[in-house]
Design a protein around this motif. Structure first.
Motif, PDB file in Angstrom:
ATOM      1  N   ALA A  14      -4.166 -36.660  22.427  1.00 46.64           N
ATOM      2  CA  ALA A  14      -4.738 -36.165  23.682  1.00 46.64           C
ATOM      3  C   ALA A  14      -3.645 -35.706  24.649  1.00 46.64           C
ATOM      4  O   ALA A  14      -3.832 -34.749  25.383  1.00 46.64           O
ATOM      5  N   SER A  19      -5.863 -31.357  29.979  1.00 52.15           N
ATOM      6  CA  SER A  19      -6.703 -32.387  30.578  1.00 52.15           C
ATOM      7  C   SER A  19      -8.186 -32.033  30.533  1.00 52.15           C
ATOM      8  O   SER A  19      -9.041 -32.897  30.694  1.00 52.15           O
ATOM      9  N   ASN A  79     -11.323 -33.589  29.208  1.00 50.75           N
ATOM     10  CA  ASN A  79     -11.058 -33.644  27.772  1.00 50.75           C
ATOM     11  C   ASN A  79     -10.854 -35.097  27.332  1.00 50.75           C
ATOM     12  O   ASN A  79      -9.797 -35.478  26.875  1.00 50.75           O
ATOM     13  N   GLN A  80     -11.898 -35.888  27.525  1.00 50.21           N
ATOM     14  CA  GLN A  80     -11.865 -37.271  27.064  1.00 50.21           C
ATOM     15  C   GLN A  80     -13.269 -37.721  26.725  1.00 50.21           C
ATOM     16  O   GLN A  80     -14.240 -37.175  27.238  1.00 50.21           O
TER      17      GLN A  80
END
Length: 81
Positions: A14, A19, A79-80
């Protein structure tokens, strides 16, 4: 007899990604459409509109024929999971 498999992928960590994850679909009605996606880390203070403009310019720089296309879809999410 049952079997079990574990699949692993070599996805980038990641930290190596942006992000945010984005998806943008552009269309020239009756002629062409395209969807692109990627990751992006906006500078501090960036608005959603600023990010949209930046990403649209990025896509149309690579595909100038789509500069006058209609935006059919735009998504920008952290982006998680």
């Amino acid at each position: 007899m049952s079997s079990s498999q574990t699949t692993t992928t070599d996805a980038p960590a990641a930290a190596a990604q942006g992000s945010h994850h984005w998806v943008l679909t552009l269309e020239l009605p009756g002629r062409a459409s395209m969807t692109q996606n990627g990751t992006y880390t906006p500078p501090a203070g960036t608005t959603r509109y600023d990010a949209f403009q930046t990403l649209r310019q990025h896509v149309t720089a690579d595909h100038p024929e789509m500069a006058r296309a209609t935006t059919m879809f735009f998504a920008l999410e952290p982006n998680q999971l």
